[in-house]
Design a protein around this motif. Structure first.
Motif, PDB file in Angstrom:
ATOM      1  N   SER A   1      50.847  -4.624   8.783  1.00  0.00           N
ATOM      2  CA  SER A   1      49.449  -4.880   8.472  1.00  0.00           C
ATOM      3  C   SER A   1      49.169  -6.369   8.553  1.00  0.00           C
ATOM      4  O   SER A   1      50.049  -7.209   8.343  1.00  0.00           O
ATOM      5  CB  SER A   1      49.115  -4.366   7.066  1.00  0.00           C
ATOM      6  N   LEU A   2      47.929  -6.687   8.864  1.00  0.00           N
ATOM      7  CA  LEU A   2      47.476  -8.071   8.898  1.00  0.00           C
ATOM      8  C   LEU A   2      46.885  -8.434   7.548  1.00  0.00           C
ATOM      9  O   LEU A   2      46.215  -7.619   6.911  1.00  0.00           O
ATOM     10  CB  LEU A   2      46.433  -8.271   9.996  1.00  0.00           C
ATOM     11  N   SER A   3      47.089  -9.650   7.131  1.00  0.00           N
ATOM     12  CA  SER A   3      46.517 -10.105   5.871  1.00  0.00           C
ATOM     13  C   SER A   3      45.033 -10.366   6.037  1.00  0.00           C
ATOM     14  O   SER A   3      44.530 -10.572   7.155  1.00  0.00           O
ATOM     15  CB  SER A   3      47.223 -11.381   5.397  1.00  0.00           C
ATOM     16  N   THR A   4      44.320 -10.353   4.923  1.00  0.00           N
ATOM     17  CA  THR A   4      42.878 -10.619   4.958  1.00  0.00           C
ATOM     18  C   THR A   4      42.588 -12.015   5.499  1.00  0.00           C
ATOM     19  O   THR A   4      41.627 -12.233   6.234  1.00  0.00           O
ATOM     20  CB  THR A   4      42.283 -10.460   3.555  1.00  0.00           C
ATOM     21  N   THR A   5      43.425 -12.973   5.144  1.00  0.00           N
ATOM     22  CA  THR A   5      43.238 -14.346   5.625  1.00  0.00           C
ATOM     23  C   THR A   5      43.358 -14.429   7.142  1.00  0.00           C
ATOM     24  O   THR A   5      42.575 -15.113   7.808  1.00  0.00           O
ATOM     25  CB  THR A   5      44.265 -15.278   4.967  1.00  0.00           C
ATOM     26  N   ALA A   6      44.340 -13.714   7.701  1.00  0.00           N
ATOM     27  CA  ALA A   6      44.525 -13.734   9.157  1.00  0.00           C
ATOM     28  C   ALA A   6      43.336 -13.102   9.866  1.00  0.00           C
ATOM     29  O   ALA A   6      42.887 -13.603  10.906  1.00  0.00           O
ATOM     30  CB  ALA A   6      45.815 -13.004   9.521  1.00  0.00           C
TER      31      ALA A   6
END
Length: 290
Positions: A197-202
């Motif tokens: 999963s990708l982080s919200t920041t990314a």
């Protein structure tokens, strides 16, 4: 538009949270004044002033409106100008002005009969005027179909989150088996072994970078868009009176010039996703498919 319990509200809240400027509101909790602008009087000076509503606050961002079908008709018509002209014209209490509302509108609604009736056409299931629906670039149906594997994955994911009070990737894996892919209720589950999963920041950084690009339509792609639009306008399925998708005043499948602008906007958005400065034929094909 979709059946109850298909995580529409969760989707809207998450998109509002990762957008550079996102505003979330609900249909019953929003009035026409709350969406556009309100005239207020200063208690000290007695002067009249304007306070921006949700669509003004979402300028250069996205406004997520949940329970769109529960709104009053008079309040719902206040967003017609926003979706067409990207502005809000105000003439109240001696104040006449125009406010910028360059916002995208993401709305979620339930079908007319509570659940989508597959035996009826789209026009009969959607209790919204065609003048409003034609202003949306995309319309999606989220149906709650019975699928044993998906139901198992969803129930395992929800129970896992409620048991450990953690994300699926952070929860212990010794007592759980099977794929935990599913959405709704608590969020979105992922297979811990295969998916990442990708982080919200990314995601926020990626969106901010893509938004800085202004893709242009090259001279080679422009005739391709024109030909595709003309073919869509002349499709027999839209003009055949014997077809069940016949072109009537109440039919939402009517192709207008607004859909041409939709194809342009979607093509440019797809080019931004590729971080490209030019629109390609593949972007146009995907926009028409959507």
């Amino acid at each position: 538009m979709g059946d109850p319990g298909t995580a529409k509200s969760q989707l809207l809240k998450y998109i509002a949270s990762i957008s550079p400027r996102g505003v979330y509101t609900t249909g019953k909790g929003s009035s026409g004044v709350g969406l556009t602008a309100a005239v207020v009087k200063d208690n000290v000076t007695g002067d009249m002033s304007l306070e921006g509503g949700a669509l003004v606050m979402a300028d250069r961002g996205i406004c997520c409106i949940d329970e769109f079908d529960k709104m009053e008709e008079a309040d719902r018509t206040s967003i017609h100008e926003v979706m067409e002209q990207q502005t809000i014209s105000i003439a109240k209490a001696g104040i006449t002005t125009t406010l910028n509302a360059r916002a995208a509108v993401l709305a979620a609604a339930n079908p007319l009969y509570g659940r989508y009736n597959l035996k009826k056409s789209i026009s009969e299931n959607v209790d919204l005027p065609n003048s409003l629906l034609s202003r949306f670039d995309l319309m999606f149906l989220i149906l709650d179909k019975i699928d044993t594997e998906r139901d198992l994955a969803l129930s395992r994911h929800v129970l896992l989150v409620h048991r450990y009070l953690k994300k699926p990737g952070a929860a212990p894996t010794g007592n759980t088996t099977g794929n935990t892919t599913g959405g709704g209720g608590g969020g979105i589950g992922m297979n811990q072994s295969n998916n990442s999963s990708l982080s919200t920041t990314a995601i926020k950084k990626y969106i901010a970078t893509a938004r800085q690009l202004e893709p242009s339509v090259s001279p080679d792609v422009a005739p391709y868009i024109v030909e595709a639009y003309v073919n869509l306008r002349s499709r027999p399925s839209l003009n055949n009176t014997n077809n069940r998708y016949r072109n009537t005043n109440n039919d939402q499948t009517t192709m207008t010039a607004r859909q041409l602008l939709s194809i342009l906007r979607l093509s440019q958005a797809l080019a931004r996703l590729r971080l490209s400065r030019t629109v390609a034929n593949q972007d146009v094909d995907e926009a028409i498919r959507l």
